[in-house]
Design a protein around this motif. Structure first.
Motif, PDB file in Angstrom:
ATOM      1  N   TRP A  86      -6.960  -9.122  -5.491  1.00 38.39           N
ATOM      2  CA  TRP A  86      -5.654  -9.931  -4.826  1.00 38.39           C
ATOM      3  C   TRP A  86      -5.423  -9.008  -3.685  1.00 38.39           C
ATOM      4  CZ3 TRP A  86      -0.018  -8.519  -7.125  1.00 38.39           C
ATOM      5  CH2 TRP A  86       0.649  -9.019  -6.401  1.00 38.39           C
ATOM      6  N   GLN A  87      -5.291  -7.649  -3.698  1.00 39.39           N
ATOM      7  CA  GLN A  87      -5.354  -6.837  -2.502  1.00 39.39           C
ATOM      8  C   GLN A  87      -6.420  -6.169  -1.961  1.00 39.39           C
ATOM      9  OE1 GLN A  87      -1.954  -6.064  -1.447  1.00 39.39           O
ATOM     10  NE2 GLN A  87      -1.566  -7.489  -2.722  1.00 39.39           N
TER      11      GLN A  87
ATOM     12  N   PHE B 196      -6.974  -3.445  -0.152  1.00 42.69           N
ATOM     13  CA  PHE B 196      -7.484  -2.087  -0.236  1.00 42.69           C
ATOM     14  C   PHE B 196      -7.010  -1.410  -1.556  1.00 42.69           C
ATOM     15  CE2 PHE B 196      -6.604  -2.792   4.500  1.00 42.69           C
ATOM     16  CZ  PHE B 196      -7.878  -2.866   4.977  1.00 42.69           C
ATOM     17  N   VAL B 197      -7.692  -0.352  -1.833  1.00 43.85           N
ATOM     18  CA  VAL B 197      -7.504   0.230  -3.247  1.00 43.85           C
ATOM     19  C   VAL B 197      -6.035   0.843  -3.391  1.00 43.85           C
ATOM     20  CG1 VAL B 197      -8.675   2.408  -2.638  1.00 43.85           C
ATOM     21  CG2 VAL B 197      -8.849   1.490  -4.876  1.00 43.85           C
ATOM     22  N   PHE B 198      -5.766   1.357  -2.176  1.00 48.34           N
ATOM     23  CA  PHE B 198      -4.276   1.988  -2.347  1.00 48.34           C
ATOM     24  C   PHE B 198      -3.251   0.973  -2.544  1.00 48.34           C
ATOM     25  CE2 PHE B 198      -6.061   2.114   1.876  1.00 48.34           C
ATOM     26  CZ  PHE B 198      -5.124   1.279   2.638  1.00 48.34           C
ATOM     27  N   ASN B 199      -3.446  -0.148  -2.385  1.00 50.51           N
ATOM     28  CA  ASN B 199      -2.334  -1.250  -2.324  1.00 50.51           C
ATOM     29  C   ASN B 199      -1.982  -1.862  -4.009  1.00 50.51           C
ATOM     30  OD1 ASN B 199      -3.709  -3.170   0.295  1.00 50.51           O
ATOM     31  ND2 ASN B 199      -2.350  -1.367   0.407  1.00 50.51           N
ATOM     32  N   ASN B 200      -0.719  -1.874  -4.050  1.00 49.48           N
ATOM     33  CA  ASN B 200      -0.332  -2.376  -5.662  1.00 49.48           C
ATOM     34  C   ASN B 200      -1.011  -3.615  -5.865  1.00 49.48           C
ATOM     35  OD1 ASN B 200       1.187  -0.174  -6.256  1.00 49.48           O
ATOM     36  ND2 ASN B 200       2.971  -0.747  -5.362  1.00 49.48           N
ATOM     37  N   GLY B 201      -1.452  -4.073  -6.781  1.00 49.54           N
ATOM     38  CA  GLY B 201      -2.306  -5.271  -7.246  1.00 49.54           C
ATOM     39  C   GLY B 201      -3.667  -5.235  -6.772  1.00 49.54           C
ATOM     40  N   TYR B 202      -4.227  -3.959  -6.387  1.00 47.94           N
ATOM     41  CA  TYR B 202      -5.784  -4.023  -6.059  1.00 47.94           C
ATOM     42  C   TYR B 202      -6.480  -4.185  -7.521  1.00 47.94           C
ATOM     43  CZ  TYR B 202     -10.146  -2.348  -4.829  1.00 47.94           C
ATOM     44  OH  TYR B 202     -11.455  -1.928  -4.540  1.00 47.94           O
ATOM     45  N   ASP B 203      -5.894  -3.910  -8.782  1.00 50.55           N
ATOM     46  CA  ASP B 203      -6.528  -4.068  -9.965  1.00 50.55           C
ATOM     47  C   ASP B 203      -6.581  -5.574 -10.309  1.00 50.55           C
ATOM     48  OD1 ASP B 203      -7.857  -1.608  -9.674  1.00 50.55           O
ATOM     49  OD2 ASP B 203      -6.156  -0.725 -10.855  1.00 50.55           O
ATOM     50  N   TYR B 204      -6.015  -6.484  -9.713  1.00 51.47           N
ATOM     51  CA  TYR B 204      -5.747  -7.648 -10.146  1.00 51.47           C
ATOM     52  C   TYR B 204      -6.552  -8.656  -9.543  1.00 51.47           C
ATOM     53  CZ  TYR B 204      -2.856 -11.489 -11.946  1.00 51.47           C
ATOM     54  OH  TYR B 204      -2.279 -12.545 -12.640  1.00 51.47           O
ATOM     55  N   LYS B 205      -7.289  -9.629  -9.974  1.00 48.10           N
ATOM     56  CA  LYS B 205      -8.006 -10.844  -9.538  1.00 48.10           C
ATOM     57  C   LYS B 205      -7.253 -12.096  -9.736  1.00 48.10           C
ATOM     58  CE  LYS B 205     -12.682  -8.662  -9.395  1.00 48.10           C
ATOM     59  NZ  LYS B 205     -13.978  -8.782  -9.583  1.00 48.10           N
ATOM     60  N   ASN B 206      -6.862 -12.678  -8.646  1.00 47.81           N
ATOM     61  CA  ASN B 206      -5.967 -13.826  -8.720  1.00 47.81           C
ATOM     62  C   ASN B 206      -6.611 -15.179  -8.195  1.00 47.81           C
ATOM     63  OD1 ASN B 206      -5.508 -13.237  -6.127  1.00 47.81           O
ATOM     64  ND2 ASN B 206      -3.332 -13.176  -6.660  1.00 47.81           N
ATOM     65  N   SER B 207      -5.992 -16.407  -8.512  1.00 54.81           N
ATOM     66  CA  SER B 207      -6.437 -17.584  -8.144  1.00 54.81           C
ATOM     67  C   SER B 207      -6.198 -17.824  -6.800  1.00 54.81           C
ATOM     68  CB  SER B 207      -5.823 -18.600  -8.920  1.00 54.81           C
ATOM     69  OG  SER B 207      -6.464 -18.682 -10.078  1.00 54.81           O
ATOM     70  N   ILE B 208      -4.933 -17.432  -6.192  1.00 58.42           N
ATOM     71  CA  ILE B 208      -4.784 -17.563  -4.676  1.00 58.42           C
ATOM     72  C   ILE B 208      -5.547 -16.859  -3.884  1.00 58.42           C
ATOM     73  CG2 ILE B 208      -2.959 -15.823  -4.499  1.00 58.42           C
ATOM     74  CD1 ILE B 208      -2.726 -19.380  -3.219  1.00 58.42           C
ATOM     75  N   SER B 209      -5.884 -15.708  -4.224  1.00 61.84           N
ATOM     76  CA  SER B 209      -6.935 -14.853  -3.185  1.00 61.84           C
ATOM     77  C   SER B 209      -8.162 -15.744  -3.155  1.00 61.84           C
ATOM     78  CB  SER B 209      -6.925 -13.587  -3.562  1.00 61.84           C
ATOM     79  OG  SER B 209      -5.800 -12.873  -3.351  1.00 61.84           O
ATOM     80  N   ASN B 210      -8.764 -15.899  -4.385  1.00 65.55           N
ATOM     81  CA  ASN B 210      -9.897 -16.823  -4.557  1.00 65.55           C
ATOM     82  C   ASN B 210      -9.827 -18.341  -4.013  1.00 65.55           C
ATOM     83  OD1 ASN B 210     -12.194 -15.164  -5.889  1.00 65.55           O
ATOM     84  ND2 ASN B 210     -10.114 -14.493  -6.902  1.00 65.55           N
TER      85      ASN B 210
END
Length: 471
Positions: A171-172, A174-188
């Motif tokens: 999703w995000q 950079f690693v320091f952004n909240n949500g970096y550990d999430y893979k979401n449909s809109i980013s893909n």
């Protein structure tokens, strides 16, 4: 109460005329639709002050995240495309170009702390729209629409992560952004749709290969359900995307629907037609009862939609219109939904001190007291979709598009002189190399991030820009 109001506006749609004591429009009359659209577009631009002294060009006021400004410019570009009104053309260009960032890839330094791949992607989609609609090209010393779309595509492809969830984009950024550990449909989804659109525009099938790659990953991980074609929101990398967030948003389905239409338009394959048809069957999730009115089921009934979510109906309306343009056989299914929804949307545009401000819920039958950039965008997009019968199909580089491309934009690689030839012959010859480099660099970034818990991803990307320049 909502159901009664919804049937009231549905009845109005049968006659094609809406009079909400605010905006009167005959949805069977081109001039009437354009006149009403001008009122709604003016209302949208009331939120923009970036062209005033001391303000930031490209940014809409009101506490909206950066991405929504890029999306709003897409609505205004559609307004220009469908109506021919160039009132806001200059301010569109100024705003879009001011936000490109130092590397001309819609990654401005001021947005680093909250930059998502989806945020960047919405600006890239608007740039792609400008190329496809043959919007006035910027001066030759400025970034060009097609090259900007390519830069966004490339920089998102660069962060494809094969080490978690077997692939996909986080999703995000950079690693320091909240949500970096999430893979979401809109980013893909933005990577998928940009790949599909760039393939159609440039005739370079390597972009389509990336679109195939994203679709296959979404399907394999279960974010596009193999049984129902529902598009779910995302999954956490901590459990390798084994437990998915199955909430459904209009814009997640819409971004894949339109992307599938672009893929079908270019390939004419039964596979992509089937995928598109299956996605269209999921529209019933987003239609209230049997009224054919679009709504946001995940938050609208509970009146809990946040500022971002209040804009989502703009994008599904836009992408339904795009689907009709790219796959005309869908007209009989999709256009009546847009018509009924446009009727319902305009019935809410009788609020505010001006008497023509649009509300949020299209089920209310009148202004519901909620207003903002997202509400105006949604009403504008669904209303101007009614001009589809009077419009042309988006252009490609051999059917009237004139935007200059740069297939290595966003990678730091030196490309040839920007020209129309660079978006055609250069693309086709050079993009195989670019694709290989993107894949290799994406793996390198993923390995580096996995080893470096401090997340200095941006430093690595800058190193790549410096070290991998070659003519």
């Amino acid at each position: 109460m909502h159901l009664v109001a919804a049937f009231t506006v549905l009845a109005g749609a049968l006659f094609g005329v809406v009079n909400a004591n605010g905006i009167t429009v005959d949805l069977t009359n081109e001039a009437s639709i354009k006149s009403a659209a001008r009122i709604v577009a003016d209302g949208l631009m009331n939120y923009y002050h970036g062209n005033e002294t001391g303000r930031i060009p490209g940014i809409f006021d009101g506490g909206y995240y950066w991405w929504e400004s890029g999306a709003a410019w897409g609505s205004m570009l559609d307004y220009w495309f469908f109506t021919g009104d160039d009132t806001y053309s200059e301010v569109f260009t100024d705003g879009m170009l001011f936000q490109v960032g130092d590397n001309w890839d819609y990654m401005p330094d001021n947005e680093t702390l909250s930059l998502g791949n989806d945020d960047q992607g919405f600006w890239g989609i608007t740039a792609m729209m400008a190329a496809e609609r043959n919007f006035t090209n910027p001066a030759s010393d400025q970034p060009q629409w097609l090259a900007l779309a390519q830069a966004v595509f490339n920089s998102i492809a660069l962060v494809w992560d094969p080490l978690t969830c077997s692939g996909g984009v986080r999703w995000q950024k950079f690693v320091f952004n909240n949500g970096y550990d999430y893979k979401n449909s809109i980013s893909n989804g933005v990577l998928f749709q940009l790949g599909a659109r760039l393939q159609r525009y440039t005739k370079n099938e390597t972009y389509g290969e990336w679109a195939d790659k994203v679709w296959d990953w979404q399907s394999t991980v279960g974010l596009i359900d193999s049984a129902t074609s529902y598009v779910y929101d995302g999954g956490d990398v901590g459990d390798n995307c084994q437990v998915l967030n199955r909430i459904q948003w209009t814009y997640n389905m819409g971004i894949f629907m339109a992307g599938a239409a672009y893929m079908y338009n270019y390939t004419e394959s039964d596979t992509w037609k089937t995928r598109l048809d299956n996605l269209i069957t999921t529209l019933n999730v987003f239609l209230y009862s049997d009224t054919n009115i679009i709504y946001e089921p995940a938050c609208e009934p509970s009146e809990s939609c946040n500022v971002d979510q209040q804009s989502f109906k703009a994008y599904i309306s836009r992408w339904m219109a795009s689907t009709i343009q790219l796959a005309p056989y869908t007209y009989d299914t999709l256009f009546p939904i847009l018509t009924t929804s446009a009727t319902a949307a305009i019935s809410t545009c009788n609020g505010g001190s001006d008497g023509v401000t649009c509300g949020y819920s299209w089920l209310a039958g009148t202004y519901d007291g909620k207003y903002g950039l997202g509400e105006q965008m949604a009403a504008l997009e669904v209303l101007q979709s009614q001009l589809l019968p009077f419009s042309v199909t988006p252009y490609t580089d051999d059917t009237g598009g004139s935007s200059a491309g740069n297939p290595s934009a966003g990678t730091g690689l030196v490309s040839s002189e920007l020209s129309k030839e660079a978006s055609t012959t250069g693309d086709r010859a050079g993009a195989w190399v670019i694709t290989a480099l993107l894949s290799a660099i994406a793996i390198l970034i993923s390995i580096w991030m996995a080893l470096d818990g401090k997340g200095e991803t941006k430093k690595l990307q800058e190193w790549i820009r410096v070290e991998s320049n070659f003519a």
